[in-house]
Design a protein around this motif. Structure first.
Motif, PDB file in Angstrom:
ATOM      1  N   ILE A  72       5.041   0.706   1.784  1.00 48.71           N
ATOM      2  CA  ILE A  72       4.470   0.199   0.302  1.00 48.71           C
ATOM      3  C   ILE A  72       5.033  -1.395   0.153  1.00 48.71           C
ATOM      4  N   LYS A  73       6.063  -1.762   0.871  1.00 48.92           N
ATOM      5  CA  LYS A  73       6.531  -3.123   0.862  1.00 48.92           C
ATOM      6  C   LYS A  73       5.315  -3.973   1.760  1.00 48.92           C
ATOM      7  N   LEU A  74       4.692  -3.582   2.787  1.00 51.92           N
ATOM      8  CA  LEU A  74       3.493  -4.282   3.427  1.00 51.92           C
ATOM      9  C   LEU A  74       2.455  -4.351   2.771  1.00 51.92           C
ATOM     10  N   ILE A  75       2.235  -3.031   1.975  1.00 54.01           N
ATOM     11  CA  ILE A  75       0.903  -3.158   1.341  1.00 54.01           C
ATOM     12  C   ILE A  75       1.051  -3.907   0.002  1.00 54.01           C
ATOM     13  N   ASN A  76       2.192  -4.258  -0.657  1.00 53.14           N
ATOM     14  CA  ASN A  76       2.386  -4.962  -1.772  1.00 53.14           C
ATOM     15  C   ASN A  76       2.125  -6.411  -1.131  1.00 53.14           C
ATOM     16  N   ARG A  77       2.618  -6.697   0.019  1.00 55.94           N
ATOM     17  CA  ARG A  77       2.450  -8.106   0.500  1.00 55.94           C
ATOM     18  C   ARG A  77       1.078  -8.356   0.653  1.00 55.94           C
ATOM     19  N   VAL A  78       0.121  -7.618   1.049  1.00 51.27           N
ATOM     20  CA  VAL A  78      -1.113  -7.645   1.463  1.00 51.27           C
ATOM     21  C   VAL A  78      -2.043  -8.037  -0.246  1.00 51.27           C
ATOM     22  N   ARG A  79      -1.493  -7.032  -0.981  1.00 51.38           N
ATOM     23  CA  ARG A  79      -1.963  -7.209  -2.389  1.00 51.38           C
ATOM     24  C   ARG A  79      -1.703  -8.830  -2.854  1.00 51.38           C
ATOM     25  N   ARG A  80      -0.710  -9.005  -2.611  1.00 56.10           N
ATOM     26  CA  ARG A  80      -0.416 -10.389  -3.084  1.00 56.10           C
ATOM     27  C   ARG A  80      -1.173 -11.347  -2.578  1.00 56.10           C
ATOM     28  N   LEU A  81      -1.419 -11.386  -1.177  1.00 51.41           N
ATOM     29  CA  LEU A  81      -2.070 -12.198  -0.475  1.00 51.41           C
ATOM     30  C   LEU A  81      -3.774 -12.299  -0.881  1.00 51.41           C
ATOM     31  N   ARG A  82      -4.012 -11.121  -1.293  1.00 58.73           N
ATOM     32  CA  ARG A  82      -5.475 -10.861  -1.955  1.00 58.73           C
ATOM     33  C   ARG A  82      -5.411 -11.680  -3.278  1.00 58.73           C
ATOM     34  N   GLY A  83      -4.498 -11.602  -3.909  1.00 59.79           N
ATOM     35  CA  GLY A  83      -4.342 -12.521  -5.205  1.00 59.79           C
ATOM     36  C   GLY A  83      -4.483 -13.831  -4.898  1.00 59.79           C
ATOM     37  N   GLN A  84      -3.594 -14.380  -3.827  1.00 63.33           N
ATOM     38  CA  GLN A  84      -3.782 -15.694  -3.441  1.00 63.33           C
ATOM     39  C   GLN A  84      -5.079 -16.066  -2.959  1.00 63.33           C
ATOM     40  N   ILE A  85      -5.761 -15.544  -2.335  1.00 65.50           N
ATOM     41  CA  ILE A  85      -7.068 -15.545  -1.754  1.00 65.50           C
ATOM     42  C   ILE A  85      -8.086 -15.942  -2.916  1.00 65.50           C
ATOM     43  N   GLU A  86      -7.827 -14.960  -3.919  1.00 66.13           N
ATOM     44  CA  GLU A  86      -8.778 -14.896  -4.823  1.00 66.13           C
ATOM     45  C   GLU A  86      -8.456 -16.290  -5.950  1.00 66.13           C
ATOM     46  N   ALA A  87      -7.261 -16.921  -5.767  1.00 66.21           N
ATOM     47  CA  ALA A  87      -6.880 -18.084  -6.614  1.00 66.21           C
ATOM     48  C   ALA A  87      -7.800 -19.156  -5.790  1.00 66.21           C
ATOM     49  N   ILE A  88      -7.697 -19.202  -4.694  1.00 66.08           N
ATOM     50  CA  ILE A  88      -8.335 -20.308  -4.031  1.00 66.08           C
ATOM     51  C   ILE A  88      -9.858 -20.139  -4.257  1.00 66.08           C
ATOM     52  N   GLU A  89     -10.442 -19.156  -4.145  1.00 62.14           N
ATOM     53  CA  GLU A  89     -11.910 -19.037  -4.574  1.00 62.14           C
ATOM     54  C   GLU A  89     -12.157 -19.438  -6.211  1.00 62.14           C
TER      55      GLU A  89
END
Length: 91
Positions: A9-26
């Motif tokens: 769960i901890k790793l999946i949450n990290r990946v989800r935060r990363l996804r949000g950061q990538i979307e912020a770049i977009e």
């Protein structure tokens, strides 16, 4: 990989935060924000990816290299896998 639900769960949450950061770049690029803002967002993503990588590498070392209960052949295999991944990551 990590063998507990908590770690998963901890790793999946990290990946989800990363996804949000990538979307912020977009969004920043689409909105034509300044270079400094975009670079700051990219630096944040890089740090997050490095943190994720460190977490998974640590798990791999603990579970597939340093575990004394493993057969020497399995430990050697785990070490070889890690070496290959680190080499690819550092290119």
């Amino acid at each position: 990989m990590s063998h507990t639900t908590r770690e998963k769960i901890k790793l999946i949450n990290r990946v989800r935060r990363l996804r949000g950061q990538i979307e912020a770049i977009e969004r920043a690029l689409a909105e034509e924000q300044g270079c400094a803002e975009v670079l700051q967002l990219i630096a944040g993503v890089r740090g997050a990816v490095n943190g994720l990588m460190a977490e998974v590498v640590e798990d791999h070392i603990r579970l597939h290299v340093a575990d004394a209960a493993l057969a020497p052949r399995d430990r050697d295999e785990g070490a070889a896998e890690l070496i290959d991944i680190v080499r690819a990551y550092l290119k």
